[in-house]
Design a protein around this motif. Structure first.
Motif, PDB file in Angstrom:
ATOM      1  N   SER A 288       1.014  -1.313  -0.172  1.00 54.16           N
ATOM      2  CA  SER A 288      -0.020  -0.030  -0.066  1.00 54.16           C
ATOM      3  C   SER A 288       0.880   1.352  -0.030  1.00 54.16           C
ATOM      4  O   SER A 288       1.822   1.408   0.698  1.00 54.16           O
ATOM      5  CB  SER A 288      -1.033   0.217   1.303  1.00 54.16           C
TER       6      SER A 288
ATOM      7  N   CYS B  15      -4.211   5.549   0.768  1.00 59.44           N
ATOM      8  CA  CYS B  15      -5.156   4.563   1.061  1.00 59.44           C
ATOM      9  C   CYS B  15      -5.390   4.299   2.688  1.00 59.44           C
ATOM     10  O   CYS B  15      -6.443   4.459   3.275  1.00 59.44           O
ATOM     11  CB  CYS B  15      -4.963   3.256   0.400  1.00 59.44           C
TER      12      CYS B  15
ATOM     13  N   ASP C 262      -3.604   5.591  -5.442  1.00 59.44           N
ATOM     14  CA  ASP C 262      -4.674   6.411  -5.967  1.00 59.44           C
ATOM     15  C   ASP C 262      -4.141   7.493  -6.810  1.00 59.44           C
ATOM     16  O   ASP C 262      -4.770   8.101  -7.543  1.00 59.44           O
ATOM     17  CB  ASP C 262      -5.461   7.121  -4.782  1.00 59.44           C
TER      18      ASP C 262
ATOM     19  N   THR D 103      -7.933   3.089  -3.790  1.00 57.98           N
ATOM     20  CA  THR D 103      -8.811   2.435  -2.577  1.00 57.98           C
ATOM     21  C   THR D 103     -10.278   2.243  -2.700  1.00 57.98           C
ATOM     22  O   THR D 103     -10.924   1.418  -2.337  1.00 57.98           O
ATOM     23  CB  THR D 103      -8.761   4.170  -1.709  1.00 57.98           C
TER      24      THR D 103
END
Length: 153
Positions: A7, A11, A89, A107
């Protein structure tokens, strides 16, 4: 073998703001983040996070020409860890990930998956919480997400 989920910061920040970080654990059990993402995130991470930075710092530095440290380190780690999926994102980061043939989701894609897998009851309520925390989502994208999660016909 389960996929490795890496990640980026956005997010984590978004889900933390609405107290929904646990969605990631329900979906994936372990989330990988880099030291740079950890610094950008700035909050204490749960024990189910695995902090691992890329070995090839040169690759990361090259990516940093176009991206921030968090995105660059996440992409560099994804290149090293085969069969990984990035949560990104940022548009430019996603474009570069695509050009490098890396798998990724945003996300919103994670939230759709969580709804489909029964980990959240209402995607619409999650989206409302996100929007109340200054997360922009176009009406078109929101409609698409709600249709995908079978909350809108």
């Amino acid at each position: 073998m389960p996929e490795i989920i890496i990640s980026d910061t956005s997010c984590l920040i978004l889900l933390s703001k609405i107290n929904e970080l646990e969605i990631l654990k329900k979906l994936y059990n372990t989330i990988y983040i880099t030291e740079d993402v950890l610094k950008e995130y700035g909050l204490k991470i749960p024990p189910w996070f695995n902090v691992q930075s890329p070995i090839d710092k040169t690759r990361q530095q090259i990516l940093e020409i176009q991206l921030g440290k968090g995105e660059a380190s996440s992409l560099a780690l994804a290149i090293e860890l085969k069969d990984s999926v990035l949560i990104l994102d940022d548009y430019k980061a996603r474009k570069i990930a695509k050009s490098l043939d890396l798998k990724f989701s945003g996300t919103l894609g994670i939230l759709i998956k969580a709804k489909k897998n029964g980990h959240i009851k209402s995607l619409k309520s999650i989206l409302e919480k996100l929007k109340s925390n200054n997360y922009f989502i176009s009406e078109e994208l929101e409609s698409y997400a709600l249709k995908e999660s079978e909350e809108l016909s």
